[in-house]
Motif scaffolding. Structure first.
Motif, PDB file in Angstrom:
ATOM      1  N   TYR A 153       0.840  -1.212   0.000  1.00 18.91           N
ATOM      2  CA  TYR A 153       0.000   0.000   0.000  1.00 18.91           C
ATOM      3  C   TYR A 153       0.869   1.253   0.000  1.00 18.91           C
ATOM      4  O   TYR A 153       0.578   2.227  -0.705  1.00 18.91           O
ATOM      5  CB  TYR A 153      -0.906  -0.020   1.230  1.00 18.91           C
ATOM      6  N   LEU A 154       1.964   1.225   0.780  1.00 18.32           N
ATOM      7  CA  LEU A 154       2.880   2.367   0.823  1.00 18.32           C
ATOM      8  C   LEU A 154       3.501   2.615  -0.547  1.00 18.32           C
ATOM      9  O   LEU A 154       3.598   3.767  -1.000  1.00 18.32           O
ATOM     10  CB  LEU A 154       3.974   2.116   1.865  1.00 18.32           C
ATOM     11  N   MET A 155       3.917   1.539  -1.224  1.00 17.95           N
ATOM     12  CA  MET A 155       4.509   1.680  -2.548  1.00 17.95           C
ATOM     13  C   MET A 155       3.512   2.244  -3.547  1.00 17.95           C
ATOM     14  O   MET A 155       3.852   3.088  -4.377  1.00 17.95           O
ATOM     15  CB  MET A 155       5.028   0.322  -3.027  1.00 17.95           C
ATOM     16  N   MET A 156       2.279   1.787  -3.465  1.00 18.54           N
ATOM     17  CA  MET A 156       1.253   2.264  -4.393  1.00 18.54           C
ATOM     18  C   MET A 156       0.936   3.731  -4.159  1.00 18.54           C
ATOM     19  O   MET A 156       0.694   4.487  -5.100  1.00 18.54           O
ATOM     20  CB  MET A 156      -0.017   1.420  -4.252  1.00 18.54           C
ATOM     21  N   GLN A 157       0.923   4.144  -2.887  1.00 20.55           N
ATOM     22  CA  GLN A 157       0.612   5.526  -2.569  1.00 20.55           C
ATOM     23  C   GLN A 157       1.785   6.451  -2.863  1.00 20.55           C
ATOM     24  O   GLN A 157       1.584   7.626  -3.162  1.00 20.55           O
ATOM     25  CB  GLN A 157       0.241   5.642  -1.083  1.00 20.55           C
ATOM     26  N   THR A 158       3.000   5.928  -2.773  1.00 21.21           N
ATOM     27  CA  THR A 158       4.183   6.768  -2.946  1.00 21.21           C
ATOM     28  C   THR A 158       4.532   6.972  -4.409  1.00 21.21           C
ATOM     29  O   THR A 158       4.801   8.092  -4.846  1.00 21.21           O
ATOM     30  CB  THR A 158       5.394   6.153  -2.215  1.00 21.21           C
ATOM     31  N   PHE A 159       4.526   5.879  -5.178  1.00 15.70           N
ATOM     32  CA  PHE A 159       4.970   5.955  -6.562  1.00 15.70           C
ATOM     33  C   PHE A 159       3.804   5.918  -7.533  1.00 15.70           C
ATOM     34  O   PHE A 159       2.816   5.215  -7.320  1.00 15.70           O
ATOM     35  CB  PHE A 159       5.925   4.791  -6.880  1.00 15.70           C
ATOM     36  N   SER A 160       3.948   6.648  -8.606  1.00 16.18           N
ATOM     37  CA  SER A 160       2.942   6.626  -9.666  1.00 16.18           C
ATOM     38  C   SER A 160       3.216   5.412 -10.536  1.00 16.18           C
ATOM     39  O   SER A 160       3.926   5.491 -11.538  1.00 16.18           O
ATOM     40  CB  SER A 160       3.004   7.910 -10.483  1.00 16.18           C
ATOM     41  N   LEU A 161       2.656   4.299 -10.143  1.00 12.51           N
ATOM     42  CA  LEU A 161       2.977   3.044 -10.824  1.00 12.51           C
ATOM     43  C   LEU A 161       2.465   3.008 -12.260  1.00 12.51           C
ATOM     44  O   LEU A 161       2.921   2.221 -13.065  1.00 12.51           O
ATOM     45  CB  LEU A 161       2.389   1.865 -10.038  1.00 12.51           C
ATOM     46  N   ALA A 162       1.510   3.866 -12.547  1.00 16.45           N
ATOM     47  CA  ALA A 162       0.997   3.891 -13.917  1.00 16.45           C
ATOM     48  C   ALA A 162       2.056   4.371 -14.903  1.00 16.45           C
ATOM     49  O   ALA A 162       1.978   4.108 -16.103  1.00 16.45           O
ATOM     50  CB  ALA A 162      -0.227   4.809 -13.987  1.00 16.45           C
ATOM     51  N   GLU A 163       3.081   5.063 -14.378  1.00 17.00           N
ATOM     52  CA  GLU A 163       4.131   5.561 -15.254  1.00 17.00           C
ATOM     53  C   GLU A 163       5.173   4.496 -15.562  1.00 17.00           C
ATOM     54  O   GLU A 163       6.026   4.673 -16.434  1.00 17.00           O
ATOM     55  CB  GLU A 163       4.825   6.761 -14.597  1.00 17.00           C
TER      56      GLU A 163
END
Length: 215
Positions: A153-163
């Motif tokens: 959850y922290l990784m998803m909230q921190t990084f714009s994974l769509a990029e």
């Protein structure tokens, strides 16, 4: 008779060494708990907005390749990074629970070794210490899964994974659109084995009491 004496001395030496060594991981875990508590207290006062603004100045832009995958980090991508206070607190809390459970296990083992050092082998007290460790390991299975979930959850909230490139996206354990929780079955199995060992010690204590009563 000499062999029995030698075995007894070796066992006593081994227990004494393990008893002393058991304090080392216990001290490190206690230190880790203090650090995490400090982190939880400090997080609300950290200026995350200022940190996010400075991230764009870091010399980390470029193309990174690993195992056939390519990730391009640009200034535009760095600007999408957001430090979520709630996600960070949840992650710290999850690891705090993890270390607390490990501390309970290590303390139980320490007390068990202390009793062995004093010559108390098959006792109800020893069986209880082992049983506490077993139940804690089983609970740790859930805490471990929650900690992994919190990190995801922290990784998803921190990084714009769509990029991130679609190739790398497929390799991510936590995924982009949803989080999944997975339990460590080996950890659960270890807890069950330790629980069985506790019952063996409890039965051994019962036999010891019967033996002492007949002598």
């Amino acid at each position: 008779m000499a062999d029995h004496t030698l075995i007894h001395k070796r066992f006593k030496t081994m227990v004494n060494v393990l008893y002393v060594l058991s304090y080392i991981p216990l001290a490190f875990v206690a230190l880790g708990i203090l650090v995490l508590l400090g982190g939880i207290i400090a997080v609300p006062f950290i200026p995350f907005a200022a940190i996010e603004n400075r991230l764009t100045d870091l010399p980390v832009t470029g193309t990174y390749e690993t195992t056939g995958l390519t990730l391009e980090v640009t200034d535009a991508y760095l600007e999408t990074i957001a430090l979520d206070q709630t996600a960070i607190l949840l992650t710290l809390a999850a690891f705090l629970l993890y270390l607390a459970a490990v501390a309970v296990i290590l303390f139980s083992v320490n007390r068990w070794l202390y009793n062995l050092k004093r010559g108390n082998i098959f006792t109800i007290r020893n069986s209880r210490f082992i049983e506490i460790a077993a139940y804690t390991v089983i609970i740790l299975t859930v805490i471990d899964a929650l900690a992994d979930l919190a990190v995801g959850y922290l990784m998803m909230q921190t990084f714009s994974l769509a990029e991130i490139s679609s190739e790398l996206n497929e390799q991510l354990v936590f995924g982009v659109d949803q989080l999944s929780i997975e339990f460590n079955l080996m950890l659960l199995f270890s807890g069950i084995i330790i629980w069985i060992l506790a019952k063996v010690f409890k039965y051994g204590a019962f036999l010891q009491e019967e033996y002492d009563a007949t002598v």
